[in-house]
Every structure is written in structure tokens, then in C-alpha cells.
Design a protein around this motif. Structure first.
Motif, PDB file in Angstrom:
ATOM      1  N   GLU A 280       0.822  -1.198   0.000  1.00 42.94           N
ATOM      2  CA  GLU A 280       0.000   0.000   0.000  1.00 42.94           C
ATOM      3  C   GLU A 280       0.863   1.258   0.000  1.00 42.94           C
ATOM      4  O   GLU A 280       0.566   2.246  -0.681  1.00 42.94           O
ATOM      5  N   ALA A 281       1.961   1.227   0.767  1.00 41.82           N
ATOM      6  CA  ALA A 281       2.848   2.387   0.834  1.00 41.82           C
ATOM      7  C   ALA A 281       3.544   2.636  -0.498  1.00 41.82           C
ATOM      8  O   ALA A 281       3.845   3.782  -0.851  1.00 41.82           O
ATOM      9  N   LEU A 282       3.796   1.561  -1.255  1.00 43.03           N
ATOM     10  CA  LEU A 282       4.522   1.689  -2.518  1.00 43.03           C
ATOM     11  C   LEU A 282       3.602   1.898  -3.713  1.00 43.03           C
ATOM     12  O   LEU A 282       4.074   2.192  -4.810  1.00 43.03           O
ATOM     13  N   ARG A 283       2.299   1.767  -3.503  1.00 44.72           N
ATOM     14  CA  ARG A 283       1.366   1.865  -4.618  1.00 44.72           C
ATOM     15  C   ARG A 283       1.346   3.276  -5.181  1.00 44.72           C
ATOM     16  O   ARG A 283       1.367   4.257  -4.464  1.00 44.72           O
ATOM     17  N   ARG A 284       1.284   3.355  -6.523  1.00 42.58           N
ATOM     18  CA  ARG A 284       1.230   4.644  -7.188  1.00 42.58           C
ATOM     19  C   ARG A 284      -0.147   4.834  -7.815  1.00 42.58           C
ATOM     20  O   ARG A 284      -0.861   3.872  -8.104  1.00 42.58           O
ATOM     21  N   GLN A 285      -0.508   6.063  -8.046  1.00 39.10           N
ATOM     22  CA  GLN A 285      -1.766   6.351  -8.715  1.00 39.10           C
ATOM     23  C   GLN A 285      -1.694   5.891 -10.171  1.00 39.10           C
ATOM     24  O   GLN A 285      -0.640   5.967 -10.802  1.00 39.10           O
TER      25      GLN A 285
ATOM     26  N   VAL B 136       0.577  12.885 -15.568  1.00 34.02           N
ATOM     27  CA  VAL B 136       1.051  12.950 -14.183  1.00 34.02           C
ATOM     28  C   VAL B 136       0.663  14.264 -13.518  1.00 34.02           C
ATOM     29  O   VAL B 136       0.162  14.281 -12.392  1.00 34.02           O
ATOM     30  N   VAL B 137       0.849  15.386 -14.237  1.00 31.04           N
ATOM     31  CA  VAL B 137       0.622  16.697 -13.617  1.00 31.04           C
ATOM     32  C   VAL B 137      -0.392  17.555 -14.372  1.00 31.04           C
ATOM     33  O   VAL B 137      -0.666  18.681 -13.966  1.00 31.04           O
ATOM     34  N   GLY B 138      -0.946  17.068 -15.486  1.00 29.18           N
ATOM     35  CA  GLY B 138      -1.919  17.842 -16.240  1.00 29.18           C
ATOM     36  C   GLY B 138      -1.271  18.620 -17.366  1.00 29.18           C
ATOM     37  O   GLY B 138      -0.055  18.819 -17.405  1.00 29.18           O
ATOM     38  N   HIS B 139      -2.114  19.097 -18.302  1.00 31.48           N
ATOM     39  CA  HIS B 139      -1.599  19.750 -19.515  1.00 31.48           C
ATOM     40  C   HIS B 139      -0.811  21.017 -19.198  1.00 31.48           C
ATOM     41  O   HIS B 139       0.289  21.219 -19.703  1.00 31.48           O
ATOM     42  N   ARG B 140      -1.359  21.903 -18.365  1.00 35.34           N
ATOM     43  CA  ARG B 140      -0.698  23.188 -18.134  1.00 35.34           C
ATOM     44  C   ARG B 140       0.663  22.989 -17.474  1.00 35.34           C
ATOM     45  O   ARG B 140       1.656  23.608 -17.878  1.00 35.34           O
ATOM     46  N   ALA B 141       0.726  22.125 -16.469  1.00 33.12           N
ATOM     47  CA  ALA B 141       2.007  21.872 -15.810  1.00 33.12           C
ATOM     48  C   ALA B 141       2.964  21.131 -16.737  1.00 33.12           C
ATOM     49  O   ALA B 141       4.183  21.331 -16.672  1.00 33.12           O
ATOM     50  N   ALA B 142       2.445  20.265 -17.612  1.00 30.47           N
ATOM     51  CA  ALA B 142       3.299  19.586 -18.584  1.00 30.47           C
ATOM     52  C   ALA B 142       3.928  20.597 -19.531  1.00 30.47           C
ATOM     53  O   ALA B 142       5.104  20.477 -19.908  1.00 30.47           O
ATOM     54  N   LEU B 143       3.153  21.614 -19.905  1.00 30.25           N
ATOM     55  CA  LEU B 143       3.687  22.682 -20.747  1.00 30.25           C
ATOM     56  C   LEU B 143       4.801  23.432 -20.023  1.00 30.25           C
ATOM     57  O   LEU B 143       5.821  23.805 -20.623  1.00 30.25           O
ATOM     58  N   VAL B 144       4.629  23.628 -18.721  1.00 28.03           N
ATOM     59  CA  VAL B 144       5.665  24.279 -17.913  1.00 28.03           C
ATOM     60  C   VAL B 144       6.930  23.420 -17.878  1.00 28.03           C
ATOM     61  O   VAL B 144       8.051  23.938 -17.947  1.00 28.03           O
ATOM     62  N   CYS B 145       6.760  22.103 -17.758  1.00 25.36           N
ATOM     63  CA  CYS B 145       7.925  21.206 -17.789  1.00 25.36           C
ATOM     64  C   CYS B 145       8.749  21.432 -19.053  1.00 25.36           C
ATOM     65  O   CYS B 145       9.980  21.536 -19.000  1.00 25.36           O
ATOM     66  N   VAL B 146       8.062  21.506 -20.186  1.00 25.35           N
ATOM     67  CA  VAL B 146       8.753  21.713 -21.450  1.00 25.35           C
ATOM     68  C   VAL B 146       9.436  23.084 -21.472  1.00 25.35           C
ATOM     69  O   VAL B 146      10.594  23.217 -21.884  1.00 25.35           O
TER      70      VAL B 146
ATOM     71  N   GLY C 233      15.553  16.028  -5.410  1.00 26.87           N
ATOM     72  CA  GLY C 233      14.445  15.815  -6.328  1.00 26.87           C
ATOM     73  C   GLY C 233      14.062  14.355  -6.458  1.00 26.87           C
ATOM     74  O   GLY C 233      12.877  14.014  -6.548  1.00 26.87           O
ATOM     75  N   THR C 234      15.045  13.471  -6.452  1.00 26.25           N
ATOM     76  CA  THR C 234      14.758  12.040  -6.553  1.00 26.25           C
ATOM     77  C   THR C 234      13.969  11.554  -5.341  1.00 26.25           C
ATOM     78  O   THR C 234      13.011  10.780  -5.474  1.00 26.25           O
ATOM     79  N   VAL C 235      14.356  12.014  -4.163  1.00 24.97           N
ATOM     80  CA  VAL C 235      13.614  11.641  -2.957  1.00 24.97           C
ATOM     81  C   VAL C 235      12.184  12.180  -3.020  1.00 24.97           C
ATOM     82  O   VAL C 235      11.213  11.482  -2.692  1.00 24.97           O
ATOM     83  N   ALA C 236      12.044  13.415  -3.482  1.00 28.93           N
ATOM     84  CA  ALA C 236      10.709  14.007  -3.587  1.00 28.93           C
ATOM     85  C   ALA C 236       9.846  13.253  -4.598  1.00 28.93           C
ATOM     86  O   ALA C 236       8.644  13.062  -4.383  1.00 28.93           O
ATOM     87  N   LEU C 237      10.435  12.814  -5.705  1.00 24.86           N
ATOM     88  CA  LEU C 237       9.690  12.018  -6.678  1.00 24.86           C
ATOM     89  C   LEU C 237       9.209  10.713  -6.069  1.00 24.86           C
ATOM     90  O   LEU C 237       8.086  10.263  -6.328  1.00 24.86           O
ATOM     91  N   ALA C 238      10.070  10.092  -5.260  1.00 25.50           N
ATOM     92  CA  ALA C 238       9.693   8.830  -4.622  1.00 25.50           C
ATOM     93  C   ALA C 238       8.527   9.013  -3.659  1.00 25.50           C
ATOM     94  O   ALA C 238       7.722   8.098  -3.464  1.00 25.50           O
ATOM     95  N   LEU C 239       8.418  10.186  -3.057  1.00 24.92           N
ATOM     96  CA  LEU C 239       7.348  10.446  -2.092  1.00 24.92           C
ATOM     97  C   LEU C 239       6.052  10.897  -2.760  1.00 24.92           C
ATOM     98  O   LEU C 239       5.008  10.945  -2.096  1.00 24.92           O
ATOM     99  N   ASP C 240       6.109  11.243  -4.025  1.00 23.24           N
ATOM    100  CA  ASP C 240       4.933  11.732  -4.749  1.00 23.24           C
ATOM    101  C   ASP C 240       4.252  10.553  -5.446  1.00 23.24           C
ATOM    102  O   ASP C 240       4.777  10.002  -6.411  1.00 23.24           O
ATOM    103  N   ARG C 241       3.075  10.182  -5.003  1.00 24.56           N
ATOM    104  CA  ARG C 241       2.402   8.999  -5.540  1.00 24.56           C
ATOM    105  C   ARG C 241       1.888   9.200  -6.960  1.00 24.56           C
ATOM    106  O   ARG C 241       1.477   8.235  -7.606  1.00 24.56           O
ATOM    107  N   ARG C 242       1.891  10.408  -7.461  1.00 26.28           N
ATOM    108  CA  ARG C 242       1.487  10.616  -8.845  1.00 26.28           C
ATOM    109  C   ARG C 242       2.545  10.130  -9.816  1.00 26.28           C
ATOM    110  O   ARG C 242       2.232   9.840 -10.982  1.00 26.28           O
TER     111      ARG C 242
END
Length: 409
Positions: A29-34, A158-168, A321-330
Motif C-alpha cells: 500500500e505504501a509503494l502503490r502509485r496512482q 502525471v501533472v496535467g496539460h498546463r504543468a506539462a507545458l511548464v515542464c517543457v 528531487g529524486t527523494v521528492a519524486l519517490a514520495l509523490d504517488r502521482r
């Protein structure tokens, strides 16, 4: 209306808040991702590509203007450092022998550079009649656009269209984005990497394996993607998902990397020829001893230049950032493993310490999943101020690294 009421501790025999099935179930359960459902939306993707190209044009213009001010021609700035090696292979092919210095250490050789990028440059030169340098620019720009579309497609679920555009946008105006505009391999590698990850997350196993194999013909850092693809495929096999198709990804993934090693070695008649050529560039995995030595040297400098700050910031930021990614279930686990593997390889390989931030550029869209949602919520004018200033800085910084600083960026 009837309501579903959770069973009480008295009826279940478990204390309130405990997970059924014991420690193993709680760990799962702790390791499950959305769940992530990848979709390709052409209209949104075109916006991402347009944003990337706009920022690249701005940064590239700054780069060229500054280099002209410094007395350098266009062809000269397009043929610096790694670009010179790729262009040499495109024009003349690989050498048939490995030079050695008087101390027995191999000399610098283009055998250390993987074959896909010079092959693409040569093909574009043959078709268009462009000079090799300008053909290399065209390859990088087309690949950058493909990379932008892949980064948006990967980030969107993972984060939606607008945030994906920001990633780019943030990726396209990051400090080392200047290597996306010249004949370096980062643009091509990012393009293949992003779409390989899209296929992997979408569980298109054969496509993921083929793209991973293709990445292995671009850069040796494809070893991170190979490991992630193989691990994800094996996990799917263990979980009995998708039949035997995940096995295809696991088997196909390393073929390009191994094939590149064997091909480059065959040029000098040695299975280990590529590894010998790499010795000249100081590139070997030493568990971080070389990086630690560099950090100690940087800490003892009385007048360090800004490249020290860039390296130190990159190492620390990617770790956090890697640790934060691991904690983000998205965020799907393959993306977390990719960031962790990239950090491990960046720190664990000695040689070319100033190139470590550039090494992370293809992996940057994954790490940008963290700050992108926050920036996506601010006003459009603020976002464009960030993008514009970033692109100008990337052009200015690239001009300095290519024309003024030593050694290679």
C-alpha cells in the motif's frame, strides 16, 4: 439512502487504522502509485513544441550575438568541443586505430562517441547539401522538437496539460539548454529517452524496448534507461501482467548499447575498444571517488568560477528531487528509478566534472514534474518572464562556456 460504513475494529479483529494483510500488505500500500493513463493530444503537443522552439530561437540568437561580439564566427561556435568530434565522424568516419601517449594511456579519439548522431548528420548533409555543421544544427533542432513533444506527453497524465507545458518550457530555457541548439547529442538522446519512457509507462513493451535499444546508439548514458526498462519489464513479468510481452522490452533494451560497444570496438579489432577509448577521456565508474575529489578541490578554491556552483547545485538538487519524486504517488516508479539511476551515474563516473549538469539535461523533464504545478498556477506574464530570462541566460551562459571557459562544458 443507505451509507457504506467501514467495519469496526470489533468485527474485523484489527485495531483502527491498520491495513489488512499484515506488514507485506502495508508495504504494498505504501509503494502503490496512482494509475497513469497516457494519451497523445496533438493540439496540446503542438503548443509544447511551439514553446520549445520559441525559447530556443531566443536563446540561440543571444548565443550567436554574444559570440560575434567575442570575435567568433557562426561555424566556429557550432564546431566546439563535443560538436567537433561528432562532425569529424560525420565527415570522415571513425579511425581504424587507437592512438597512445608515451605513458601508455590512450590518446583522445572519436571512437568514444556513439554512432547515431554523426550518422544522422551525415544523412542530412547528403540529402540537403548543408555543411556538416549546419546539418548538425538541423538534427538537433528537429530532435529538440520531438523531445518537447515526448516530454509533454510523458508529463501530461502525471501533472496535467498546463504543468506539462511548464515542464517543457523550463527544460527548454534551463542553463545548459544551449547544447540543444548545436551539434551535440543531448537533443537526440532526450527525444528517444522521452518517447521510450512514454511507451514504458503506457506498457507498449515492444516499442519501449526498441526505443531503448535506439537510445543505446546515441549515448552511453542510455545504460540508465536500459536498467529501468529491464527492471520494469521484469516486475511486470513477476506480477503476471501483459503475458510475455514485458520480456520483449527486457531483451531488446540492451541491444543498442551492446551493439554500439561492439561496433566501435570492431573499428580497431578489439571487443573492448570503446572502453579503451574512454580511458583517454577519464570516463570510468569509480563509485564517486573522482566526484568527491572534485568537490574537495572546489571547496578549497579561493576564487571558484560559476561552474563549481553549477556542479554542486546539480548534485544536491537531483538528490533532493529524486527523494521528492519517490514520495509523490502521482509519479510512476520507472521515472523515480530513472532519476535515481541518473544521479548515481552522474556522481559515480569520474572525469569531465564540469559536464555533470549537461549530463542531467535529458533527464531534467522528469525532475521538473515537481516544481511545474506551482509555476503553472501563477499568471501567464510571470511564466513568460521566467521563460524569457531563462532563455537569455542559457544563451549568455552557453556563449561563455563555448568561447571563454576551459575545459569542455
Amino acid at each position: 439512502m443507505a451509507q457504506l460504513v467501514p467495519p469496526s475494529a470489533a468485527t474485523t479483529g484489527r485495531p483502527p487504522g491498520s491495513a489488512p494483510g499484515g506488514p507485506r500488505a502495508r508495504l504494498r500500500e505504501a509503494l502503490r502509485r496512482q494509475p497513469v493513463h497516457v494519451t497523445f493530444v496533438p493540439r496540446e503537443t503542438r503548443r509544447a513544441v511551439a514553446l520549445q522552439l520559441t525559447l530556443s530561437l531566443l536563446g540561440f540568437a543571444v548565443l550567436l550575438v554574444l559570440n560575434r561580439h567575442l570575435g567568433h564566427g557562426v561555424t566556429g561556435v557550432l564546431s566546439r568541443w563535443d560538436a567537433a568530434n561528432y562532425l569529424s565522424v560525420a565527415a570522415h568516419g571513425y579511425p581504424d586505430r587507437l592512438p597512445f601517449r608515451a605513458d601508455g594511456v590512450p590518446g583522445y579519439s572519436t571512437l568514444a562517441f556513439f554512432p547515431l548522431v554523426p550518422g544522422l548528420i551525415r544523412a542530412v548533409h547528403a540529402v540537403t547539401g548543408l555543411t556538416f555543421a549546419h546539418a548538425g544544427v538541423l538534427v538537433s533542432w528537429v530532435a529538440g522538437a520531438v523531445a518537447a513533444s515526448g516530454a509533454h506527453t510523458l508529463a501530461r497524465p502525471v501533472v496535467g496539460h498546463r504543468a506539462a507545458l511548464v515542464c517543457v518550457g523550463l527544460w527548454a530555457c534551463s542553463p545548459y539548454a544551449f547544447v540543444l541548439w548545436i551539434p551535440y547529442s543531448e537533443a537526440v538522446f532526450t527525444a528517444v529517452l522521452m518517447w521510450a519512457l512514454v511507451a514504458l509507462i503506457a506498457r507498449r513493451w515492444v516499442t519501449a524496448g526498441l526505443l531503448c535499444a535506439l537510445a543505446g546508439t546515441v549515448r552511453p548514458t542510455a545504460s540508465v534507461l536500459v536498467a529501468v526498462t529491464a527492471l520494469t519489464g521484469l516486475a511486470a513479468l513477476a506480477g503476471r501482467r501483459d503475458g510475455l510481452r514485458p520480456l520483449a522490452a527486457t531483451v531488446l533494451a540492451p541491444l543498442g548499447l551492446v551493439g554500439s560497444w561492439l561496433y566501435l570496438g570492431s573499428r580497431i579489432g578489439s571487443v573492448t575498444g570503446w572502453f579503451e577509448a574512454q580511458r583517454a577521456w577519464g570516463q570510468s565508474f569509480d563509485l564517486g571517488r573522482g566526484t568527491l575529489h572534485f568537490l574537495r578541490h572546489a571547496a578549497g578554491e579561493h576564487s571558484p568560477d560559476m561552474r563549481y556552483v553549477a556542479v554542486l547545485t546539480t548534485i544536491a538538487a537531483v538528490a533532493v528531487g529524486t527523494v521528492a519524486l519517490a514520495l509523490d504517488r502521482r509519479v510512476p516508479w520507472p521515472l523515480v528509478f530513472l532519476a535515481a539511476g541518473a544521479w548515481l551515474l552522474m556522481v559515480g563516473v569520474n572525469g569531465a566534472p564540469y559536464s555533470k549538469p549537461r549530463f542531467m539535461l535529458p533527464f531534467l523533464p522528469v525532475l521538473l514534474l515537481l516544481p511545474a504545478p506551482a509555476l503553472a498556477r501563477v499568471r501567464r506574464e510571470v511564466r513568460w518572464l521566467v521563460y524569457g530570462s531563462g532563455a537569455v541566460f542559457a544563451g549568455w551562459y552557453g556563449a561563455g562556456l563555448l568561447a571563454l571557459f576551459r575545459p569542455a562544458p
